[in-house]
Enzyme design. Structure first.
Site, PDB file in Angstrom:
ATOM      1  N   LYS A  22      29.990  52.175  45.789  1.00 42.35           N
ATOM      2  CA  LYS A  22      29.721  50.893  45.096  1.00 42.35           C
ATOM      3  C   LYS A  22      29.699  49.726  46.088  1.00 42.35           C
ATOM      4  O   LYS A  22      28.769  48.922  46.081  1.00 42.35           O
ATOM      5  CB  LYS A  22      30.796  50.647  44.042  1.00 42.35           C
ATOM      6  CG  LYS A  22      30.859  49.224  43.560  1.00 42.35           C
ATOM      7  CD  LYS A  22      32.104  48.946  42.742  1.00 42.35           C
ATOM      8  CE  LYS A  22      32.348  47.481  42.532  1.00 42.35           C
ATOM      9  NZ  LYS A  22      33.173  46.848  43.559  1.00 42.35           N
ATOM     10  N   ASN A  23      30.732  49.635  46.939  1.00 44.28           N
ATOM     11  CA  ASN A  23      30.819  48.444  47.775  1.00 44.28           C
ATOM     12  C   ASN A  23      29.799  48.437  48.909  1.00 44.28           C
ATOM     13  O   ASN A  23      29.590  47.398  49.545  1.00 44.28           O
ATOM     14  CB  ASN A  23      32.252  48.241  48.277  1.00 44.28           C
ATOM     15  CG  ASN A  23      33.152  47.751  47.145  1.00 44.28           C
ATOM     16  OD1 ASN A  23      32.668  47.344  46.075  1.00 44.28           O
ATOM     17  ND2 ASN A  23      34.461  47.808  47.349  1.00 44.28           N
ATOM     18  N   CYS A 116      36.218  40.885  39.596  1.00 44.26           N
ATOM     19  CA  CYS A 116      37.585  41.098  39.104  1.00 44.26           C
ATOM     20  C   CYS A 116      38.489  39.919  39.455  1.00 44.26           C
ATOM     21  O   CYS A 116      38.364  39.334  40.535  1.00 44.26           O
ATOM     22  CB  CYS A 116      38.164  42.364  39.748  1.00 44.26           C
ATOM     23  SG  CYS A 116      37.291  43.849  39.283  1.00 44.26           S
ATOM     24  N   ARG A 121      40.098  34.122  45.284  1.00 41.57           N
ATOM     25  CA  ARG A 121      39.172  34.874  46.137  1.00 41.57           C
ATOM     26  C   ARG A 121      38.163  33.898  46.744  1.00 41.57           C
ATOM     27  O   ARG A 121      37.008  33.847  46.349  1.00 41.57           O
ATOM     28  CB  ARG A 121      38.469  35.977  45.326  1.00 41.57           C
ATOM     29  CG  ARG A 121      39.437  37.012  44.769  1.00 41.57           C
ATOM     30  CD  ARG A 121      38.736  38.094  43.986  1.00 41.57           C
ATOM     31  NE  ARG A 121      38.109  39.085  44.836  1.00 41.57           N
ATOM     32  CZ  ARG A 121      37.414  40.126  44.378  1.00 41.57           C
ATOM     33  NH1 ARG A 121      37.270  40.295  43.079  1.00 41.57           N
ATOM     34  NH2 ARG A 121      36.862  40.979  45.200  1.00 41.57           N
ATOM     35  N   ASP A 304      42.131  48.672  46.990  1.00 43.49           N
ATOM     36  CA  ASP A 304      41.461  49.201  45.795  1.00 43.49           C
ATOM     37  C   ASP A 304      42.115  50.488  45.276  1.00 43.49           C
ATOM     38  O   ASP A 304      41.851  50.900  44.146  1.00 43.49           O
ATOM     39  CB  ASP A 304      39.980  49.482  46.097  1.00 43.49           C
ATOM     40  CG  ASP A 304      39.252  48.227  46.521  1.00 43.49           C
ATOM     41  OD1 ASP A 304      39.662  47.139  46.113  1.00 43.49           O
ATOM     42  OD2 ASP A 304      38.275  48.346  47.285  1.00 43.49           O
ATOM     43  N   ARG A 396      31.572  48.982  35.778  1.00 43.92           N
ATOM     44  CA  ARG A 396      31.012  48.304  36.947  1.00 43.92           C
ATOM     45  C   ARG A 396      31.130  49.166  38.195  1.00 43.92           C
ATOM     46  O   ARG A 396      30.414  48.922  39.170  1.00 43.92           O
ATOM     47  CB  ARG A 396      31.762  46.989  37.200  1.00 43.92           C
ATOM     48  CG  ARG A 396      31.334  45.854  36.305  1.00 43.92           C
ATOM     49  CD  ARG A 396      31.920  44.534  36.786  1.00 43.92           C
ATOM     50  NE  ARG A 396      31.884  44.492  38.227  1.00 43.92           N
ATOM     51  CZ  ARG A 396      32.920  44.185  39.017  1.00 43.92           C
ATOM     52  NH1 ARG A 396      34.070  43.871  38.506  1.00 43.92           N
ATOM     53  NH2 ARG A 396      32.798  44.178  40.321  1.00 43.92           N
TER      54      ARG A 396
HETATM   55  N1  EPU Z   1      39.258  35.796  51.919  1.00 46.48           N
HETATM   56  C1  EPU Z   1      39.380  34.467  52.248  1.00 46.48           C
HETATM   57  N2  EPU Z   1      38.240  33.769  52.522  1.00 46.48           N
HETATM   58  C2  EPU Z   1      37.002  34.339  52.493  1.00 46.48           C
HETATM   59  C3  EPU Z   1      36.897  35.688  52.163  1.00 46.48           C
HETATM   60  C4  EPU Z   1      38.051  36.402  51.870  1.00 46.48           C
HETATM   61  O1  EPU Z   1      40.471  33.929  52.264  1.00 46.48           O
HETATM   62  O2  EPU Z   1      36.018  33.647  52.769  1.00 46.48           O
HETATM   63  C5  EPU Z   1      40.484  36.589  51.607  1.00 46.48           C
HETATM   64  C6  EPU Z   1      40.470  37.121  50.181  1.00 46.48           C
HETATM   65  O3  EPU Z   1      40.963  36.177  49.270  1.00 46.48           O
HETATM   66  C7  EPU Z   1      41.332  38.352  50.302  1.00 46.48           C
HETATM   67  C8  EPU Z   1      41.007  38.875  51.696  1.00 46.48           C
HETATM   68  O4  EPU Z   1      40.469  37.751  52.415  1.00 46.48           O
HETATM   69  O5  EPU Z   1      42.678  38.012  50.254  1.00 46.48           O
HETATM   70  C9  EPU Z   1      40.028  40.026  51.753  1.00 46.48           C
HETATM   71  O6  EPU Z   1      38.833  39.662  51.103  1.00 46.48           O
HETATM   72  P1  EPU Z   1      37.442  40.340  51.414  1.00 46.48           P
HETATM   73  O7  EPU Z   1      36.457  39.262  51.679  1.00 46.48           O
HETATM   74  O8  EPU Z   1      37.596  41.416  52.429  1.00 46.48           O
HETATM   75  O9  EPU Z   1      37.130  40.972  50.047  1.00 46.48           O
HETATM   76  P2  EPU Z   1      35.782  40.990  49.300  1.00 46.48           P
HETATM   77  O10 EPU Z   1      34.654  41.124  50.278  1.00 46.48           O
HETATM   78  O11 EPU Z   1      35.698  39.866  48.342  1.00 46.48           O
HETATM   79  C10 EPU Z   1      35.674  43.563  49.154  1.00 46.48           C
HETATM   80  C11 EPU Z   1      35.484  44.528  48.024  1.00 46.48           C
HETATM   81  C12 EPU Z   1      36.754  44.595  47.194  1.00 46.48           C
HETATM   82  C13 EPU Z   1      37.907  45.000  48.082  1.00 46.48           C
HETATM   83  C14 EPU Z   1      38.020  44.035  49.278  1.00 46.48           C
HETATM   84  C15 EPU Z   1      39.083  44.434  50.266  1.00 46.48           C
HETATM   85  C16 EPU Z   1      33.148  44.288  47.573  1.00 46.48           C
HETATM   86  C17 EPU Z   1      32.092  43.809  46.669  1.00 46.48           C
HETATM   87  N3  EPU Z   1      34.383  44.071  47.206  1.00 46.48           N
HETATM   88  O12 EPU Z   1      35.922  42.317  48.523  1.00 46.48           O
HETATM   89  O13 EPU Z   1      36.519  45.589  46.228  1.00 46.48           O
HETATM   90  O14 EPU Z   1      39.101  44.965  47.340  1.00 46.48           O
HETATM   91  O15 EPU Z   1      36.754  43.967  49.963  1.00 46.48           O
HETATM   92  O16 EPU Z   1      38.815  45.685  50.782  1.00 46.48           O
HETATM   93  O17 EPU Z   1      32.863  44.907  48.592  1.00 46.48           O
HETATM   94  C18 EPU Z   1      36.839  46.733  44.230  1.00 46.48           C
HETATM   95  O18 EPU Z   1      35.998  47.547  44.649  1.00 46.48           O
HETATM   96  O19 EPU Z   1      37.546  46.930  43.194  1.00 46.48           O
HETATM   97  C19 EPU Z   1      37.035  45.499  44.968  1.00 46.48           C
HETATM   98  C20 EPU Z   1      37.679  44.463  44.470  1.00 46.48           C
END
Ligand code: EPU
Length: 428
Positions: A22-23, A116, A121, A304, A396
């Site tokens: 998915k990701n 979610c 975030r 996750d 999702r």
């Molecule tokens: N963060 C910031 N600023 C940013 C971006 C992130 O402070 O600009 C913080 C976030 O708040 C969080 C941490 O950095 O505390 C990690 O966030 P990251 O950006 O890595 O997460 P994401 O890209 O929003 C993806 C996955 C998530 C998974 C996380 C961590 C996707 C679409 N989502 O999210 O997947 O938990 O990486 O591995 O790729 C899920 O699949 O259930 C899911 C939530």
């Protein structure tokens, strides 16, 4: 609206084939925008996020065919059509349209993403990256406006290790002038998958999968064919489920190297795990030992999988501590597990799980995607029938969940909610 019903307490046995990640999918699909000729992606999971992104590509003029997990995107008539609301709000990963559309058209308007609710975030690191590449970025009435006369390579240090920011900056930089260096980049396998697609399209990227990624911008990218990697979170969910209720379950189409932090924890608990080339066999476990887990960025224990793992820990003897260092509010499944007789306390960013308890079937609600997975596992472990609502979250991210579970012997089915139940749910 529907609910999922599970008659729990029965051992499961057999084989499960894992779907595409998915990701990765949610980044690969927006990445196709950058190509000037058709791109085909094979092995996509059958999940609502994929359909949502297909609709978004069509909204900006793309022609998209999707058949049995193979998607072909033709970008000939795409434009930088503003997407301030609607589908973009339904999934978190719509933020990848920012990087891809900025990279291709030098402008984009994208509504702030949904997804979610796991605590704050922010996307400040994505924006910092776009600005460093020369874009002007403003937030107007809940939509992000991005414009650039031209994008120029830059050195970008991420203050927070972020999967989303790393991929988004990569998408914006592959067609920029000159070299971009992303420092303190995230190292998740999905980043390598996106870099592989972009490289096959003609991009010049080095270091994906390490914490320094170098991108030399190119003028054009062209079409190619790409097969997505298996979903390590779905694989992990089934490994945990197999440890909880399995009597020998083979997880097929998995990259065992991606699963090492989970494999190590399961073995520490006393679960027999046997890894092959692209399969993992989880044997029947007898008594399980309590273990502590702390979620970290890859290759640490995935946030996750924290929620599904909590359900398994209710079966372990003793106290286990689960700490989530990535998200501050990823414990919404705990209240629901308590309804099922779990003995869990939340203290700050940690949950203390006391076992062994026998879970009991109950009416519970999935607050987010992986909370849903945790409740499905708990439902399979519980005595009696569990009813899970909030299925839009589960749909999702988990492809063919019921069919896969039925294939290993689970008794699981969907029912329509009655009008009264729908009303209760809306007021809850
Ligand atoms: N963060 C910031 N600023 C940013 C971006 C992130 O402070 O600009 C913080 C976030 O708040 C969080 C941490 O950095 O505390 C990690 O966030 P990251 O950006 O890595 O997460 P994401 O890209 O929003 C993806 C996955 C998530 C998974 C996380 C961590 C996707 C679409 N989502 O999210 O997947 O938990 O990486 O591995 O790729 C899920 O699949 O259930 C899911 C939530």
């Amino acid at each position: 609206m529907e609910k999922l019903k599970i008659a729990g307490g029965y051992p499961l046995k057999g084989a499960v084939k894992i779907s595409g990640a998915k990701n990765s999918a949610v980044a690969l699909i927006p990445a196709t925008i950058l190509a000037d000729s058709p791109v085909t992606i094979e092995g996509l999971p059958d999940i609502s996020d994929v359909y949502m992104l297909k609709g978004l590509l069509e909204e900006i003029g793309g022609s998209v065919e999707l058949d049995s997990g193979t998607m072909t995107v033709n970008t000939d008539d795409m434009t930088s059509m503003p997407l301030p609301s609607g589908r973009v709000k339904k999934l978190r990963a719509s933020y990848y349209l920012m990087g891809a559309m900025l990279g291709k058209f030098k402008k984009a308007v994208i509504g702030l993403p949904g997804g979610c609710h796991l605590g704050p975030r922010p996307i400040d690191q994505h924006i910092k990256g776009f600005e460093a590449l020369g874009a002007e970025v403003t937030n107007e009435q809940g939509a992000i406006y991005l414009r650039a006369d031209e994008l120029r390579g830059a050195r970008i240090y991420l203050d927070v290790v972020s999967v989303g920011a790393t991929i988004n900056i990569m998408l914006a930089a592959v067609r920029a002038k000159g070299q971009t260096i992303i420092e303190n980049a995230a190292k998740e396998p999905e980043i390598i998958d996106v870099a592989t697609l972009l490289t096959n399209m003609g991009a010049k990227i080095k270091g994906a999968g390490t914490d320094v990624i170098r991108i030399d911008g190119v003028e054009h990218l062209s079409g190619c064919r790409h097969t997505i990697i298996p979903d390590r979170i779905e694989a992990g969910t089934f490994m945990i489920l197999a440890a909880a209720v399995g009597e020998g379950i083979l997880i097929d189409n998995v990259i065992p190297y991606h699963m090492e932090s989970l494999t190590a924890k399961l073995r520490e608990m006393g679960v027999p795990v046997d890894a092959g080339d692209d399969q993992i066999f989880i044997g029947k476990s007898e008594e399980l030992k309590a273990v502590d887990i702390k979620t970290l960025v890859y290759p640490g224990f995935a946030t996750d999988l924290q929620q599904p793992f909590t359900s398994l820990l209710t079966r372990a003897k003793g106290s286990s501590i689960v700490t989530d260092t990535i998200y501050s509010a990823r414990f919404k499944h705990i209240d629901e597990l308590r309804r099922m007789n779990a003995n869990i306390k939340v203290e700050g960013r940690s949950a203390i799980v006391n076992g062994t308890v026998q879970l009991q079937g109950a009416k519970v609600k999935a607050s987010d995607l992986r909370a849903g997975a945790a409740l499905v596992i708990a439902g399979l472990m519980a005595e009696g029938v569990t009813e899970i609502t909030g299925l839009e979250h589960v749909d999702r991210g988990y492809s063919d969940l019921e069919a896969k579970l039925e294939g290993i012997g689970a008794t699981i089915w969907r029912e329509q909610l009655t009008a009264e139940e729908e009303e209760q749910l809306e007021n809850s």
